[in-house]
Scaffold this active site. Structure first.
Site, PDB file in Angstrom:
ATOM      1  CB  SER A 166      -0.969  -0.036   1.422  1.00  0.00           C
ATOM      2  OG  SER A 166      -1.839   0.990   1.062  1.00  0.00           O
ATOM      3  CG  HIS A 371      -5.892  -1.915   1.360  1.00  0.00           C
ATOM      4  ND1 HIS A 371      -5.386  -1.760   0.094  1.00  0.00           N
ATOM      5  CD2 HIS A 371      -4.860  -1.360   2.221  1.00  0.00           C
ATOM      6  CE1 HIS A 371      -4.233  -0.975   0.264  1.00  0.00           C
ATOM      7  NE2 HIS A 371      -4.277  -0.499   1.561  1.00  0.00           N
TER       8      HIS A 371
END
Ligand SMILES: *[C@@H]1O[C@H](CO)[C@@H](O)[C@H](O)[C@H]1NC(C)=O
Ligand SMILES: *[C@@H]1O[C@H](CO)[C@@H](O)[C@H](O)[C@H]1NC(C)=O
Ligand SMILES: *[C@@H]1O[C@H](CO)[C@@H](O)[C@H](O)[C@H]1NC(C)=O
Length: 396
Positions: A166, A371
């Site tokens: 990320s 995520h």
């Protein structure tokens, strides 16, 4: 549909703003990376480096002193080095790389639990606003090269492999696009849930934040250079509003980390929840969050938007400049999931098309892969890491 979405926004608005403004949390990271690594029976070293703008960063190392193969791992927003080791001996990428013979280095960005010191400013003191005046741009532009230079100097290697999740991938794009001389130090880059374009995100915080930023300069000013450290009580309040569907996993709902990213049953790994809760979230600046919100609103991957006047002063143009992705020439691999509300499939595909040296892209076949699943899903070694090791073998 509109009224549901609308009421969700209104509902989230009040506690979100209160959370951000009051911002009076207590850091509760009782479990350190060192404790976790030693508990798992691996060697551990702590190194510190100082950036040109005075931040003192801690780099953690799981040394393989005889190895000339170096792996550098960079964490996500509200994360730290600990997120690379909390999944246990079998499933943590740091250990898998160590067992494969790598000398493993774990970065820590300014503002996280391990990198809070500064030569001049105290993050909780009189000049706190000066301390927290950074975004993920500075982490990629200054912290990353400072840490990488140090690792090169310490190990004597000319090339290393880069792994990130990320925000750590955004840091990589910032560095290799704006300081292209760094491209050559990476043998390969393995990027989990890669983040650059965000305008297809369906993350509720980005949506709410996007609404606020779009509507009011005042709130943007209020959110300006400051620490993102929601208080415990307010996290619980927001959690109780947003998380009614997940009563079984209430414990996650009260943690800002999961609140911001959201979670599915892939993230919610009951075997490691105690470790994750004891080591997260790790702290960041409000500008980091806001810079992501800006990308969500603009659809660009570009530098921090200071507003018209600020942009003229900083960049000499009314809009911030895009990061020149065409400068990147590291062999890269992407790993991402269909249920990821930040690194959405659409945005990852758009990014893929802009990179001339993307070698491979692995989209997890698991429907709920979201995520944080890239860090916390059960059995990660099988779900993601085995593909990383396969890809490493392709680039020598
Ligand atoms: C913070 O950095 C300063 C050097 O600027 C050093 O003297 C001090 O010991 C450091 N504090 C901690 C807690 O590491
Ligand atoms: C995101 O930005 C791209 C490029 O400008 C555009 O093609 C796309 O329609 C945008 N998507 C959304 C959901 O706004
Ligand atoms: C999550 O739920 C889906 C069904 O909705 C199931 O197929 C999957 O195996 C579950 N994943 C985990 C890690 O429990």
């Amino acid at each position: 549909m509109y009224s549901y979405y609308h009421s969700l926004i209104v509902l989230s608005f009040v506690p979100l703003i209160t959370t951000l403004i009051l911002n009076s949390g207590d850091p509760k990271n009782v479990l350190t990376t060192e404790t976790i690594v030693r508990k798992h029976g691996y060697p551990f070293e702590k190194h510190t480096v100082q950036t040109e703008d005075g931040y003192i960063l801690e780099i953690h190392r799981i040394p393989n002193l005889k190895s000339s193969q170096v792996a550098f791992l960079m964490h996500c927003l509200l994360c730290s080095s600990s997120d690379w080791v909390v999944s246990g001996k079998k499933n943590s990428l740091a250990y898998i790389l160590h067992r494969a013979g790598y000398d493993v280095w774990l970065g820590n960005a300014r503002g996280n639990t391990y990198s809070l010191n500064h030569t001049k400013y105290n993050p909780r003191g009189q000049f706190a606003d000066k301390y927290w005046d950074f975004s993920w741009h500075e982490i990629g532009f200054i912290d990353l090269p400072t840490m990488l230079d140090y690792v090169q100097q310490k190990t004597g290697v000319t090339q290393m492999r880069y792994f990130a999740h990320s925000q750590g991938t955004a840091n990589f794009f910032v560095l290799t696009s704006l300081k292209p001389q760094y491209n050559k130090i990476f043998k390969s880059a393995h990027l989990l849930a890669p983040i650059a374009f965000l305008n297809n995100s369906f993350n509720i915080f980005l949506k709410v934040g996007g609404n606020i930023v779009g509507r009011s300069e005042v709130i943007q000013t209020l959110l300006g250079s400051n620490e993102f450290r929601p208080s415990r009580k307010l996290q619980e309040l927001v959690g109780s509003i947003l998380c009614t569907d997940f009563s079984r996993d209430r414990v996650l709902c009260d943690n800002a980390f999961f609140l911001v990213a959201g979670f599915t049953n892939e993230t919610c790994n009951h075997d490691i929840i105690p470790e994750v809760m004891a080591s997260s979230p790790a702290g960041s600046s409000l500008n980091q969050v806001l810079h992501f919100v800006q990308e969500f609103v603009s659809g660009h991957f570009r530098q921090y938007d200071h507003g018209l006047e600020g942009n003229m002063q900083t960049y000499g143009s009314s809009e911030p400049p895009d990061y020149p992705l065409a400068n990147i020439n590291v062999p890269m691999f992407f790993y991402h999931g269909k249920a990821d509300n930040f690194a959405t499939v659409k945005d990852v595909l758009r990014l893929s098309k802009k990179l001339k040296t993307l070698v491979g892209r692995f989209e997890s076949p698991i429907a709920n892969f979201d995520h944080l699943a890239h860090m916390f899903s059960p059995n990660l070694a099988e779900k993601i890491h085995k593909y990383i090791m396969r890809d490493i073998a392709l680039i020598n």
